[in-house]
Design a protein around this motif. Structure first.
Motif, PDB file in Angstrom:
ATOM      1  N   ILE A  43      11.990 -32.048  19.889  1.00 19.60           N
ATOM      2  CA  ILE A  43      10.866 -32.427  19.040  1.00 19.60           C
ATOM      3  C   ILE A  43       9.640 -31.607  19.419  1.00 19.60           C
ATOM      4  O   ILE A  43       9.259 -31.529  20.592  1.00 19.60           O
ATOM      5  N   GLY A  44       9.017 -30.972  18.421  1.00 17.95           N
ATOM      6  CA  GLY A  44       7.797 -30.216  18.669  1.00 17.95           C
ATOM      7  C   GLY A  44       8.010 -28.763  19.024  1.00 17.95           C
ATOM      8  O   GLY A  44       7.032 -28.029  19.254  1.00 17.95           O
ATOM      9  N   ALA A  45       9.265 -28.295  19.097  1.00 15.50           N
ATOM     10  CA  ALA A  45       9.513 -26.877  19.341  1.00 15.50           C
ATOM     11  C   ALA A  45       8.834 -26.058  18.243  1.00 15.50           C
ATOM     12  O   ALA A  45       8.837 -26.443  17.074  1.00 15.50           O
ATOM     13  N   THR A  46       8.247 -24.926  18.625  1.00 13.53           N
ATOM     14  CA  THR A  46       7.516 -24.105  17.657  1.00 13.53           C
ATOM     15  C   THR A  46       8.370 -22.931  17.196  1.00 13.53           C
ATOM     16  O   THR A  46       9.097 -22.319  17.975  1.00 13.53           O
ATOM     17  N   VAL A  47       8.246 -22.634  15.910  1.00  7.06           N
ATOM     18  CA  VAL A  47       8.986 -21.530  15.287  1.00  7.06           C
ATOM     19  C   VAL A  47       7.952 -20.637  14.606  1.00  7.06           C
ATOM     20  O   VAL A  47       7.177 -21.102  13.764  1.00  7.06           O
ATOM     21  N   MET A  48       7.933 -19.351  14.978  1.00  9.87           N
ATOM     22  CA  MET A  48       6.935 -18.430  14.447  1.00  9.87           C
ATOM     23  C   MET A  48       7.616 -17.178  13.909  1.00  9.87           C
ATOM     24  O   MET A  48       8.656 -16.743  14.409  1.00  9.87           O
ATOM     25  N   LEU A  49       6.992 -16.588  12.866  1.00  5.82           N
ATOM     26  CA  LEU A  49       7.393 -15.265  12.408  1.00  5.82           C
ATOM     27  C   LEU A  49       6.637 -14.237  13.249  1.00  5.82           C
ATOM     28  O   LEU A  49       5.394 -14.252  13.311  1.00  5.82           O
ATOM     29  N   GLN A  50       7.377 -13.371  13.933  1.00 10.46           N
ATOM     30  CA  GLN A  50       6.753 -12.372  14.809  1.00 10.46           C
ATOM     31  C   GLN A  50       5.800 -11.482  14.020  1.00 10.46           C
ATOM     32  O   GLN A  50       6.112 -11.013  12.913  1.00 10.46           O
ATOM     33  N   GLY A  51       4.608 -11.291  14.568  1.00 11.47           N
ATOM     34  CA  GLY A  51       3.628 -10.429  13.925  1.00 11.47           C
ATOM     35  C   GLY A  51       2.826 -11.106  12.840  1.00 11.47           C
ATOM     36  O   GLY A  51       2.128 -10.434  12.074  1.00 11.47           O
ATOM     37  N   SER A  52       2.922 -12.455  12.734  1.00  6.64           N
ATOM     38  CA  SER A  52       2.149 -13.174  11.720  1.00  6.64           C
ATOM     39  C   SER A  52       1.657 -14.484  12.322  1.00  6.64           C
ATOM     40  O   SER A  52       2.026 -14.862  13.438  1.00  6.64           O
ATOM     41  N   THR A  53       0.841 -15.195  11.546  1.00  2.00           N
ATOM     42  CA  THR A  53       0.362 -16.509  11.985  1.00  2.00           C
ATOM     43  C   THR A  53       1.176 -17.640  11.364  1.00  2.00           C
ATOM     44  O   THR A  53       0.858 -18.812  11.554  1.00  2.00           O
ATOM     45  N   LYS A  54       2.195 -17.302  10.607  1.00  2.00           N
ATOM     46  CA  LYS A  54       3.000 -18.320   9.934  1.00  2.00           C
ATOM     47  C   LYS A  54       3.946 -18.969  10.941  1.00  2.00           C
ATOM     48  O   LYS A  54       4.683 -18.279  11.657  1.00  2.00           O
ATOM     49  N   GLY A  55       3.892 -20.296  11.005  1.00  2.00           N
ATOM     50  CA  GLY A  55       4.753 -21.004  11.949  1.00  2.00           C
ATOM     51  C   GLY A  55       4.957 -22.447  11.533  1.00  2.00           C
ATOM     52  O   GLY A  55       4.375 -22.934  10.552  1.00  2.00           O
ATOM     53  N   ALA A  56       5.810 -23.139  12.289  1.00  2.00           N
ATOM     54  CA  ALA A  56       6.110 -24.544  12.017  1.00  2.00           C
ATOM     55  C   ALA A  56       6.581 -25.190  13.307  1.00  2.00           C
ATOM     56  O   ALA A  56       7.008 -24.504  14.247  1.00  2.00           O
ATOM     57  N   ALA A  57       6.495 -26.526  13.349  1.00  2.00           N
ATOM     58  CA  ALA A  57       6.965 -27.298  14.505  1.00  2.00           C
ATOM     59  C   ALA A  57       8.141 -28.162  14.081  1.00  2.00           C
ATOM     60  O   ALA A  57       8.185 -28.666  12.954  1.00  2.00           O
ATOM     61  N   ALA A  58       9.079 -28.330  15.012  1.00  2.00           N
ATOM     62  CA  ALA A  58      10.246 -29.163  14.739  1.00  2.00           C
ATOM     63  C   ALA A  58       9.830 -30.629  14.678  1.00  2.00           C
ATOM     64  O   ALA A  58       9.065 -31.099  15.532  1.00  2.00           O
ATOM     65  N   ASN A  59      10.334 -31.364  13.696  1.00  2.00           N
ATOM     66  CA  ASN A  59       9.986 -32.770  13.561  1.00  2.00           C
ATOM     67  C   ASN A  59      10.842 -33.635  14.477  1.00  2.00           C
ATOM     68  O   ASN A  59      11.548 -33.134  15.357  1.00  2.00           O
ATOM     69  N   VAL A  60      10.812 -34.924  14.242  1.00  2.00           N
ATOM     70  CA  VAL A  60      11.475 -35.858  15.137  1.00  2.00           C
ATOM     71  C   VAL A  60      13.000 -35.698  15.098  1.00  2.00           C
ATOM     72  O   VAL A  60      13.701 -36.143  15.998  1.00  2.00           O
ATOM     73  N   GLU A  61      13.524 -35.053  14.069  1.00  2.00           N
ATOM     74  CA  GLU A  61      14.950 -34.758  13.990  1.00  2.00           C
ATOM     75  C   GLU A  61      15.279 -33.357  14.475  1.00  2.00           C
ATOM     76  O   GLU A  61      16.415 -32.910  14.396  1.00  2.00           O
ATOM     77  N   GLY A  62      14.266 -32.658  14.977  1.00  2.00           N
ATOM     78  CA  GLY A  62      14.469 -31.286  15.430  1.00  2.00           C
ATOM     79  C   GLY A  62      14.459 -30.272  14.306  1.00  2.00           C
ATOM     80  O   GLY A  62      14.735 -29.088  14.528  1.00  2.00           O
ATOM     81  N   ARG A  63      14.136 -30.690  13.086  1.00  4.94           N
ATOM     82  CA  ARG A  63      14.184 -29.801  11.926  1.00  4.94           C
ATOM     83  C   ARG A  63      12.812 -29.167  11.668  1.00  4.94           C
ATOM     84  O   ARG A  63      11.774 -29.779  11.914  1.00  4.94           O
ATOM     85  N   TYR A  64      12.869 -27.944  11.145  1.00  2.00           N
ATOM     86  CA  TYR A  64      11.637 -27.219  10.814  1.00  2.00           C
ATOM     87  C   TYR A  64      11.855 -26.499   9.486  1.00  2.00           C
ATOM     88  O   TYR A  64      12.996 -26.344   9.003  1.00  2.00           O
ATOM     89  N   ALA A  65      10.762 -26.033   8.883  1.00  2.00           N
ATOM     90  CA  ALA A  65      10.847 -25.240   7.658  1.00  2.00           C
ATOM     91  C   ALA A  65       9.667 -24.287   7.604  1.00  2.00           C
ATOM     92  O   ALA A  65       8.514 -24.708   7.738  1.00  2.00           O
ATOM     93  N   LEU A  66       9.951 -22.998   7.429  1.00  2.00           N
ATOM     94  CA  LEU A  66       8.930 -21.984   7.196  1.00  2.00           C
ATOM     95  C   LEU A  66       8.979 -21.625   5.716  1.00  2.00           C
ATOM     96  O   LEU A  66       9.894 -20.928   5.262  1.00  2.00           O
ATOM     97  N   ALA A  67       8.019 -22.117   4.956  1.00  2.00           N
ATOM     98  CA  ALA A  67       8.011 -21.904   3.507  1.00  2.00           C
ATOM     99  C   ALA A  67       7.084 -20.750   3.140  1.00  2.00           C
ATOM    100  O   ALA A  67       6.238 -20.323   3.933  1.00  2.00           O
ATOM    101  N   GLY A  68       7.248 -20.242   1.918  1.00  2.00           N
ATOM    102  CA  GLY A  68       6.360 -19.196   1.406  1.00  2.00           C
ATOM    103  C   GLY A  68       6.517 -17.875   2.114  1.00  2.00           C
ATOM    104  O   GLY A  68       5.540 -17.136   2.282  1.00  2.00           O
TER     105      GLY A  68
END
Length: 932
Positions: A43-68
């Protein structure tokens, strides 16, 4: 129901209208972040696109989504405190599509963030996460995902379950796991208990859940404290689809051909337009002001009797049509909205429709007094289903509302001929039988983090309603003396001089409400220098059932005179209860059995558990704890002077599951757990219901006790590569007071009843292999071919009591429903760059006990059948369309249920007596699916 349909329709219109609004030229990256060793979500693991500010954190199920995300090739970085960061290259994003990327992380030597960065490609990361999910189940389990379901010819969940190691299916609906019948298995939908949909036993008709609505299906074969304890074979959990990764609309149409039925003459009772949509128009039910049983049996005046007789549905006309092809249509729509703050809302709505018109011609019955019976059966079946799931994730929390509704309408017509030696008569028998089943279930579930230590709470409340309604089961028989066969003037005479359960109209209604609430708390911690999880929870489950049963018959009056009565009794069924005969008061309305077969019942189960999931050293993991269940049951028969049946049990149920990780590809598992099986309402109720198909009465026993079961399991697992497995399992189960069905034949009336043998045991072994043939050669033919098989060998023993009230014909025998072996095998091949797929499946179940022997009547066995299914599918229209050809049960082997008179352990029609023998026909279908 109307409100539910209105809600689904409104959501559908809004979703379609909003389709263009949600359309976008960008893509999405989504997935799940887990611990590589334990499989726990991070929970809370961060996922980032290298070289950008676009990112997301994993929710309580460990799931994340980087949209757009603009189309292109990216490197994704995943970080979590105390874990080695991972950099994943070659992640390709396409416009309007979701790239699924599940990632597993390993703990670092200390709690520093980003101390070491592990580099991997997209394929390497996906394979590693799949490995972690496969290896890190806390218990022994087998499952099938939606992707595998799509590639099989399975139409409903019962078909899917045939592919699971150690699982078999009876009557195309009821599941046997590890040789244990459905009453020893547990059904869950989205992690909450499902009620029984059957009147006579504890079973869930899995054929009412369409496979297209299933996200995955898992059978857990060993218990952990967080699971309900009332199973021994397996806990079957059906997870319906949740928040979609991307917007979609999908529609499919299917036409099917049955070799025994389609385009052949189809006989039935009266058909209404609403029957095609799984709803009766109400004409077959009793009117609301119909007199009670006491009023009828107390005596009616002539005018009252005429008025009441007119209100009994007595249409015995038979209509002949042509059996139409099977229809199977599905529609689903999904919408997801990603908010700027990272929150997500999603919805999935699915609708299903099925109609089939099947014939069983020349069903053979030949045993005891029933000689050379032949049944010809026409069965009209319609079903409608709907699913409406909604989910919202905010921060590290998630809340979902999942709803499912399914309704089945089965209208059966039976025409029987044969010789009844006990009566010295040739018989003709006709039955018109309507059965309506419906299930509605709604579950509200939430998962929320607590504090900063990674602890979380999961809660759920659910409501379910089951209806099992037989509003109008009409039956009438005719007989002619055997000695009059050569007499051209001798006629068949209707059995209307007396009233019994075999020639009355049955009206039954079962309505059951289920209420379930649970709360689970989990806390990550450190033990012996390793990550561990403490978990505890509470659960309450309340069932409330009402079952009403009436047998209403028309008895011809002896005062009419012999001449009139003989004339009436020779009339065909369509004229036997003609309105003119009722107006002349030739019949007396009778209800001799009153309310003795009706009952109301409730049960209340409260449970608490505590468990620990921890490691000892690097390789040994133990999941252990205990569950306490308090169970109360009350059953009130509605007959006069009937005593209330009460049951009260408190059970402590320990369990321990050990997993030793030999290396990154191999596990050794060992388990002990105590579970139980409680008698169902119907197994306790002394209601007597006549089964005209089996020619017997079913009755419960109020003295049944609950079963305590001690279970032991061993398993070796090898994962050659992601998605592949080789496993060998062994298991042993000891039953204290098992619940078994048997031939209760101490009286002249044959019955199926239930009893508790004092001791029983079962043991066996399973082998499962799912392997690509790539290891034989790198050629494309073998690289794209996967073979899979699961094989189970099982043995059980029940020792019948020798000093009880029943003098059993047999001292010992296998358990009811237990097969000595089960074989499932298949071959899957993809070609033309995955544009086409071929799948071949084989199933065989060894000879198994269908019904245990009583005092005089021996055991009934079900003979083995070979079943072969095939499927060929191809992608069309730029991969948006798919055409699928299915062939089911192409061998069309007979179903044989028999008495093994010569003890040869195989069915021999000349030497053995036959309870039932018939063919269902092979099914061929063509399905077209289009994704908008």
């Amino acid at each position: 129901m109307k409100k539910l349909i209105q809600l689904l329709f409104t959501l559908l219109i809004l979703s379609i209208s909003a389709g263009n609004l949600f359309a976008q030229t960008t893509g999405k990256i989504a997935g799940k972040i887990i611990d590589q060793k334990t499989g726990e979500t991070l929970i809370g693991a961060t996922v980032m696109l290298q070289g950008s500010t676009k990112g997301a954190a994993a929710n309580v199920e460990g799931r994340y989504a980087l949209a757009g995300v603009a189309p292109g090739r990216y490197t994704v970085e995943v970080k979590y405190v105390g874990y080695q960061a991972k950099s994943i290259s070659d992640v390709v994003v396409k416009a309007g599509a979701t790239t699924n990327l599940d990632v597993s992380l390993s703990e670092s030597a200390n709690n520093a963030l980003g101390e070491v960065v592990i580099k991997a490609t997209y394929r390497q990361a996906s394979v590693a996460s799949l490995y972690a999910a496969q290896k890190n189940n806390a218990s022994i389990s087998d499952g099938i995902s939606s992707e595998i379901i799509k590639k099989s010819p399975d139409r409903n969940t019962a078909d899917v379950l045939k592919r699971v190691s150690g699982a078999t299916v009876q009557d195309n609906k009821f599941v046997v796991i590890r040789g244990l019948s459905d009453r020893y298995n547990l059904a869950l939908l989205d992690n909450t208990v499902l009620p029984s949909t059957e009147i006579n036993t504890r079973a869930f008709s899995f054929d009412i859940v369409p496979s297209s609505l299933v996200e995955n299906l898992t059978i857990t074969k060993t218990a952990t404290p967080d699971l309900p304890a009332d199973f021994a074979g397996g806990a079957i959990n059906i997870s319906t689809k949740d928040i979609p990764d991307q917007n979609f609309i999908s529609a499919s149409v299917s036409e099917g051909y049955n070799t025994a039925s389609t385009f052949k003459d189809f006989k039935s009772g009266q058909r209404n337009a609403t029957d095609y949509f799984a709803f009766d128009n109400g004409n077959k039910s009793l009117v609301s002001n119909f007199p009670t049983a006491n009023q009828i049996e107390s005596g009616l005046t002539a005018q009252q009797n005429i008025a009441v007789a007119r209100n009994v549905p007595l249409n015995l006309r038979t209509y002949t049509n042509t059996a139409l092809p099977t229809q199977n249509h599905q529609f689903s729509i999904g919408r997801v909205k990603d908010f700027e703050n990272g929150n997500r809302f999603g919805a999935i709505v699915g609708l299903t429709y099925r109609n089939s018109q099947n014939l069983i011609n020349d069903l053979q019955i030949n045993y005891l007094d029933y000689r050379n019976y032949t049944d010809n059966i026409s069965k009209f079946s319609s079903s409608v289903g709907a699913i409406a799931n909604f989910g919202y994730t905010y921060g590290k929390s998630k809340i979902t509302l999942k709803n499912i509704y399914n309704r089945v309408y089965d209208d059966q017509y039976l025409a029987r001929t044969g010789e009844n030696t006990a009566r010295g008569a040739d018989i003709r028998y006709f039955a018109y039988d309507l059965l309506q089943k419906a299930l509605f279930k709604s579950t509200l579930e939430g998962t929320n983090p607590l504090g900063e230590r990674g602890s979380k709470i999961n809660w759920a409340v659910s409501y379910a309603n089951v209806i099992n309604d037989q509003p109008d089961q009409r039956k009438v028989g005719y007989a002619r003396n055997i000695s009059d066969r050569n007499n051209p003037d001798a006629q068949y005479m209707a059995d209307v001089t007396t009233v019994g359960k075999d020639n009355t109209t049955l009206f039954s209604n079962l309505n059951e409400n289920n209420y379930n609430a649970s709360v689970n708390y989990s806390l990550p911690l450190k033990m012996f220098g390793q990550s561990a999880t403490f978990k505890a929870g509470l659960n309450s489950y309340y069932r409330d059932r009402n079952f009403d049963l009436r047998f209403i018959g028309m008895q011809i009056r002896s005062s009419n005179g012999e001449a009139i009565n003989d004339w009436i009794r020779t009339l065909p069924p369509s004229q036997l209860f003609d309105r003119a005969l009722l107006n002349n008061n030739y019949y007396e309305v009778r209800e001799p059995f009153g309310t003795t077969d009706s009952y109301s019942a409730n049960s209340f189960t409260n449970a608490a558990y505590a468990m620990l999931d921890n490691k000892i050293g690097e390789k040994l993991r133990i999941v252990w704890g205990a569950r306490v269940e308090k169970f109360n049951l009350e059953l009130d028969p509605k007959g006069l002077n009937a005593e209330t049946i009460k049951k009260d049990y408190t059970d402590v149920l320990p369990s321990a599951n050990l997993t030793y990780s030999v290396n990154e590809k191999t596990n050794l598992r060992a388990s002990y757990y105590r579970t139980l099986a409680r008698p169902e309402f119907r197994e306790l109720a002394q209601s007597q219901v006549y089964d005209y198909e089996l020619l017997l009465i079913r009755q419960g026993d109020p003295n049944l006790q609950r079963t305590l079961i001690d279970n032991f399991d061993l398993r070796y697992e090898l994962y050659p590569s992601a998605g592949q497995i080789i496993s060998v399992s062994a298991f042993y189960k000891n039953f204290n007071h098992a619940i078994e069905a048997y031939n209760n034949d101490v009286t002249s009336t044959r019955m199926i009843s239930y009893f508790n043998p004092e001791k029983a045991y079962l043991y066996g072994a399973e082998l499962e292999v799912r392997k690509s043939l790539e290891f034989l050669s790198s050629a494309a033919l073998l690289k794209n071919t996967t073979v899979y098989t699961n094989f189970a060998v099982i043995k059980s023993r029940v020792n019948n009591p020798s000093n009880g009230d029943i003098n059993f014909l047999e001292d010992g025998r296998p358990m009811v429903g237990q097969a000595p072996y089960v074989i499932n095998a298949g071959l899957q091949h993809s070609f033309l760059n995955n544009k086409m797929n071929f799948n071949a499946l084989y199933n065989r179940v060894g000879r198994r006990l269908y019904l245990a022997a009583g005092t005089y009547v021996p055991s009934v066995w079900e003979a083995p059948r070979n079943v072969v299914d095939l499927q060929l599918s191809t992608k069309l229209l730029k991969d948006k369309g798919e055409l699928k050809f299915n062939a089911n049960d192409i061998l069309n082997a007979r179903y044989n249920y028999y008495f093994d008179n010569n003890t040869s352990k195989k069915y021999e029609p000349g030497a053995d007596e036959t309870l039932r023998s018939y063919r269902m026909g092979s099914n061929y279908s063509l399905t077209f699916t289009y994704n908008f």
